[in-house]
Write a protein that holds these residues in place. Structure first.
Motif, PDB file in Angstrom:
ATOM      1  N   SER A 188       0.832  -1.205   0.000  1.00 23.83           N
ATOM      2  CA  SER A 188       0.000   0.000   0.000  1.00 23.83           C
ATOM      3  C   SER A 188       0.866   1.254   0.000  1.00 23.83           C
ATOM      4  CB  SER A 188      -0.917   0.002   1.219  1.00 23.83           C
ATOM      5  OG  SER A 188      -0.168   0.004   2.429  1.00 23.83           O
ATOM      6  N   MET A 189       2.031   1.189   0.673  1.00 24.93           N
ATOM      7  CA  MET A 189       2.927   2.344   0.671  1.00 24.93           C
ATOM      8  C   MET A 189       3.469   2.601  -0.726  1.00 24.93           C
ATOM      9  SD  MET A 189       6.525   3.031   2.705  1.00 24.93           S
ATOM     10  CE  MET A 189       5.808   2.840   4.340  1.00 24.93           C
ATOM     11  N   GLN A 190       3.854   1.548  -1.420  1.00 26.34           N
ATOM     12  CA  GLN A 190       4.381   1.713  -2.770  1.00 26.34           C
ATOM     13  C   GLN A 190       3.326   2.310  -3.686  1.00 26.34           C
ATOM     14  OE1 GLN A 190       7.676   1.188  -3.866  1.00 26.34           O
ATOM     15  NE2 GLN A 190       6.755   2.430  -5.485  1.00 26.34           N
ATOM     16  N   ALA A 191       2.069   1.883  -3.511  1.00 25.92           N
ATOM     17  CA  ALA A 191       0.984   2.434  -4.327  1.00 25.92           C
ATOM     18  C   ALA A 191       0.822   3.923  -4.045  1.00 25.92           C
ATOM     19  CB  ALA A 191      -0.314   1.690  -4.034  1.00 25.92           C
ATOM     20  N   PHE A 192       0.957   4.308  -2.774  1.00 28.91           N
ATOM     21  CA  PHE A 192       0.838   5.715  -2.402  1.00 28.91           C
ATOM     22  C   PHE A 192       1.992   6.525  -2.994  1.00 28.91           C
ATOM     23  CE2 PHE A 192       1.507   9.196   0.733  1.00 28.91           C
ATOM     24  CZ  PHE A 192       0.286   9.833   0.573  1.00 28.91           C
ATOM     25  N   ILE A 193       3.201   5.948  -2.969  1.00 26.48           N
ATOM     26  CA  ILE A 193       4.366   6.622  -3.553  1.00 26.48           C
ATOM     27  C   ILE A 193       4.162   6.818  -5.053  1.00 26.48           C
ATOM     28  CG2 ILE A 193       6.832   6.344  -4.057  1.00 26.48           C
ATOM     29  CD1 ILE A 193       7.081   4.889  -1.364  1.00 26.48           C
ATOM     30  N   ASN A 194       3.579   5.818  -5.703  1.00 26.95           N
ATOM     31  CA  ASN A 194       3.319   5.919  -7.137  1.00 26.95           C
ATOM     32  C   ASN A 194       2.297   7.027  -7.433  1.00 26.95           C
ATOM     33  OD1 ASN A 194       5.062   3.789  -7.553  1.00 26.95           O
ATOM     34  ND2 ASN A 194       3.450   2.245  -7.689  1.00 26.95           N
ATOM     35  N   GLU A 195       1.307   7.148  -6.560  1.00 21.75           N
ATOM     36  CA  GLU A 195       0.307   8.207  -6.738  1.00 21.75           C
ATOM     37  C   GLU A 195       0.966   9.586  -6.660  1.00 21.75           C
ATOM     38  OE1 GLU A 195      -2.787   7.804  -3.904  1.00 21.75           O
ATOM     39  OE2 GLU A 195      -3.429   5.812  -4.581  1.00 21.75           O
ATOM     40  N   ALA A 198       2.893  10.417  -9.730  1.00 20.52           N
ATOM     41  CA  ALA A 198       2.024  10.878 -10.812  1.00 20.52           C
ATOM     42  C   ALA A 198       1.632  12.340 -10.630  1.00 20.52           C
ATOM     43  CB  ALA A 198       0.772  10.003 -10.874  1.00 20.52           C
ATOM     44  N   GLU A 199       1.649  12.811  -9.366  1.00 24.80           N
ATOM     45  CA  GLU A 199       1.332  14.214  -9.083  1.00 24.80           C
ATOM     46  C   GLU A 199       2.548  15.122  -9.235  1.00 24.80           C
ATOM     47  OE1 GLU A 199      -0.347  14.364  -5.195  1.00 24.80           O
ATOM     48  OE2 GLU A 199      -1.956  12.937  -5.656  1.00 24.80           O
ATOM     49  N   GLY A 200       3.726  14.520  -9.483  1.00 25.67           N
ATOM     50  CA  GLY A 200       4.935  15.316  -9.676  1.00 25.67           C
ATOM     51  C   GLY A 200       5.850  15.377  -8.474  1.00 25.67           C
ATOM     52  N   TRP A 214       4.330   5.382   9.460  1.00 27.27           N
ATOM     53  CA  TRP A 214       5.492   5.984   8.831  1.00 27.27           C
ATOM     54  C   TRP A 214       5.208   7.458   8.554  1.00 27.27           C
ATOM     55  CZ3 TRP A 214       9.396   2.340   7.281  1.00 27.27           C
ATOM     56  CH2 TRP A 214       9.008   0.998   7.421  1.00 27.27           C
ATOM     57  N   VAL A 215       6.277   8.191   8.272  1.00 28.02           N
ATOM     58  CA  VAL A 215       6.159   9.548   7.753  1.00 28.02           C
ATOM     59  C   VAL A 215       6.944   9.588   6.445  1.00 28.02           C
ATOM     60  CG1 VAL A 215       6.686  11.983   8.083  1.00 28.02           C
ATOM     61  CG2 VAL A 215       5.881  10.608  10.014  1.00 28.02           C
ATOM     62  N   LEU A 216       6.262   9.942   5.373  1.00 28.49           N
ATOM     63  CA  LEU A 216       6.891  10.018   4.053  1.00 28.49           C
ATOM     64  C   LEU A 216       7.070  11.482   3.682  1.00 28.49           C
ATOM     65  CD1 LEU A 216       4.781   7.312   2.161  1.00 28.49           C
ATOM     66  CD2 LEU A 216       6.792   7.004   3.604  1.00 28.49           C
ATOM     67  N   ILE A 217       8.266  11.831   3.283  1.00 26.11           N
ATOM     68  CA  ILE A 217       8.560  13.206   2.868  1.00 26.11           C
ATOM     69  C   ILE A 217       8.863  13.197   1.378  1.00 26.11           C
ATOM     70  CG2 ILE A 217      10.074  15.192   3.184  1.00 26.11           C
ATOM     71  CD1 ILE A 217      10.510  14.273   6.041  1.00 26.11           C
ATOM     72  N   PHE A 218       8.077  13.961   0.628  1.00 23.03           N
ATOM     73  CA  PHE A 218       8.220  14.030  -0.822  1.00 23.03           C
ATOM     74  C   PHE A 218       8.756  15.394  -1.232  1.00 23.03           C
ATOM     75  CE2 PHE A 218       4.904  10.934   0.017  1.00 23.03           C
ATOM     76  CZ  PHE A 218       5.162   9.913  -0.880  1.00 23.03           C
ATOM     77  N   LYS A 219       9.545  15.410  -2.285  1.00 24.16           N
ATOM     78  CA  LYS A 219      10.086  16.647  -2.852  1.00 24.16           C
ATOM     79  C   LYS A 219       9.561  16.799  -4.268  1.00 24.16           C
ATOM     80  CE  LYS A 219      14.479  19.108  -3.461  1.00 24.16           C
ATOM     81  NZ  LYS A 219      14.237  19.651  -4.801  1.00 24.16           N
ATOM     82  N   ARG A 220       9.185  18.000  -4.619  1.00 18.02           N
ATOM     83  CA  ARG A 220       8.676  18.228  -5.966  1.00 18.02           C
ATOM     84  C   ARG A 220       9.720  17.828  -7.002  1.00 18.02           C
ATOM     85  NH1 ARG A 220       7.386  24.019  -6.576  1.00 18.02           N
ATOM     86  NH2 ARG A 220       9.406  24.211  -7.579  1.00 18.02           N
ATOM     87  N   ASP A 221       9.333  16.997  -7.937  1.00 17.46           N
ATOM     88  CA  ASP A 221      10.240  16.496  -8.979  1.00 17.46           C
ATOM     89  C   ASP A 221      10.252  17.489 -10.127  1.00 17.46           C
ATOM     90  OD1 ASP A 221      11.630  15.138 -10.940  1.00 17.46           O
ATOM     91  OD2 ASP A 221      10.745  13.190 -10.462  1.00 17.46           O
ATOM     92  N   VAL A 222      11.317  18.313 -10.160  1.00 13.77           N
ATOM     93  CA  VAL A 222      11.397  19.374 -11.162  1.00 13.77           C
ATOM     94  C   VAL A 222      11.406  18.804 -12.570  1.00 13.77           C
ATOM     95  CG1 VAL A 222      12.770  21.305 -12.018  1.00 13.77           C
ATOM     96  CG2 VAL A 222      12.581  20.891  -9.556  1.00 13.77           C
ATOM     97  N   GLU A 223      12.150  17.714 -12.773  1.00  8.65           N
ATOM     98  CA  GLU A 223      12.248  17.129 -14.115  1.00  8.65           C
ATOM     99  C   GLU A 223      10.910  16.561 -14.561  1.00  8.65           C
ATOM    100  OE1 GLU A 223      15.351  14.288 -14.224  1.00  8.65           O
ATOM    101  OE2 GLU A 223      16.941  15.737 -13.805  1.00  8.65           O
ATOM    102  N   ALA A 224      10.213  15.898 -13.651  1.00  6.03           N
ATOM    103  CA  ALA A 224       8.924  15.303 -14.019  1.00  6.03           C
ATOM    104  C   ALA A 224       7.884  16.360 -14.299  1.00  6.03           C
ATOM    105  CB  ALA A 224       8.445  14.375 -12.903  1.00  6.03           C
ATOM    106  N   SER A 225       7.874  17.427 -13.463  1.00  5.08           N
ATOM    107  CA  SER A 225       6.873  18.474 -13.643  1.00  5.08           C
ATOM    108  C   SER A 225       7.226  19.401 -14.778  1.00  5.08           C
ATOM    109  CB  SER A 225       6.726  19.286 -12.357  1.00  5.08           C
ATOM    110  OG  SER A 225       7.955  19.886 -11.989  1.00  5.08           O
ATOM    111  N   GLY A 226       8.517  19.384 -15.208  1.00  6.53           N
ATOM    112  CA  GLY A 226       8.933  20.252 -16.294  1.00  6.53           C
ATOM    113  C   GLY A 226       8.631  19.651 -17.624  1.00  6.53           C
TER     114      GLY A 226
END
Length: 226
Positions: A188-195, A198-200, A214-226
Motif C-alpha cells: 500500500s505504501m508503494q501504491a501511495f508513492i506511485n500516486e 504521478a502528481e509530480g 510511517w512519515v513520508l517526505i516528498f520533494k517536488r520532482d522538477v524534471e517530471a513536472s517540467g
C-alpha cells in the motif's frame, strides 16, 4: 549495541515544573529519538504559514541537541551544522505541550557551550520566517541579535533557470505525509508513492514511527513536472 549516531555523546539533567529531562547531543538526528519531531515541525510550520515558496529542508543526518523526557521521548530539538567559523542552526522546535518552560533556551545555551569549547566558532547563525514573531521574540530573549533582513523578488526559478509555471506556484516544494500501511503492508505504501509520483513528487525520505506508522517526505520532482 547502538551505533555512535544512535547514542548520545553527552547529556545534562534539567528540570521543569512538570518533571526532569535530559539534554543530549546526537551525531545524526535521523538515528536519534528526536527524529520524529522533524516532520511534525515541518507540518506545523506549513500550517502556520511560515513556509516560503522554496523552503530549506533540514538535513536529517545533521547533528542535533534534544530534550529527552523521563519516558525516553523527545520534547524539543535543535539541528545544526558547522561551516568555517560558524555554527548554522537549521531547525528549532518544541512540542506544543512543552513550550514556555525554557526548554528551547536550555537547548540553545547547551549548544552555545558546546561550540564555545571548540574554539574555532565565532558565531551561531539562525533564521526564521518574517511572520514568526514568537520565534523572533524568543531569539532576542536568548541574546541573539538581528543583523539583517532578507528580501527576495523572484523573477525565475533558480533551480531550472526558467519562470515557474502556475501549477508549480501552487505546488509546495515538500510534502510531509503520515502513512499507515495497515494490513496491506508495504504494498500500500508503494501504491501511495506511485500516486505522488504521478502528481509530480519524488520520495525524499522515509521515517519509521512504529511497525505500521510511517512519515513520508516528498520533494517536488522538477524534471517530471517540467
Amino acid at each position: 549495541m547502538k551505533s555512535p549516531s544512535q547514542s548520545a555523546d553527552s547529556e545534562s539533567d534539567q528540570l521543569t515544573a512538570k518533571g526532569p529531562y535530559c539534554i543530549r547531543f546526537y551525531e545524526n538526528c535521523s538515528h536519534s529519538p528526536a527524529s520524529w519531531l522533524v516532520p511534525q515541525a515541518l507540518s506545523e510550520t506549513e500550517e502556520n504559514g511560515f513556509v516560503d515558496r522554496s523552503p530549506a529542508l533540514p538535513i536529517f543526518e545533521e547533528p542535533c541537541v534534544a530534550a529527552i523526557g523521563a519516558d525516553g521521548k523527545a520534547m524539543a530539538l535543535i539541528t545544526y551544522y558547522y561551516v568555517p567559523g560558524r555554527c548554522n542552526i537549521t531547525l528549532g522546535y518544541t512540542k506544543s505541550d512543552h513550550r514556555r518552560k525554557g526548554i528551547h533556551t536550555a537547548l540553545f545555551n547547551a549548544l552555545v557551550e558546546r561550540v564555545t569549547k571548540r574554539g574555532d566558532i565565532f558565531s551561531i547563525f539562525s533564521r526564521t520566517h518574517a511572520k514568526n514573531l514568537a520565534a523572533q521574540a524568543a531569539f532576542e530573549a536568548q541574546g541573539r541579535t538581528k543583523e539583517y533582513i532578507e528580501y527576495f523578488f523572484h523573477l525565475k526559478d533558480a533551480v531550472v533557470g526558467k519562470e515557474p509555471t502556475a501549477e508549480e506556484m501552487r505546488m509546495p516544494e515538500y510534502l510531509v505525509e503520515p502513512f499507515d500501511t495497515g494490513p496491506d503492508g508495504l504494498k500500500s505504501m508503494q501504491a501511495f508513492i506511485n500516486e505522488k509520483a504521478a502528481e509530480g513528487y519524488a520520495l525524499h525520505q522515509v521515517i519509521e514511527r512504529s511497525t505500521y506508522q510511517w512519515v513520508l517526505i516528498f520533494k517536488r520532482d522538477v524534471e517530471a513536472s517540467g
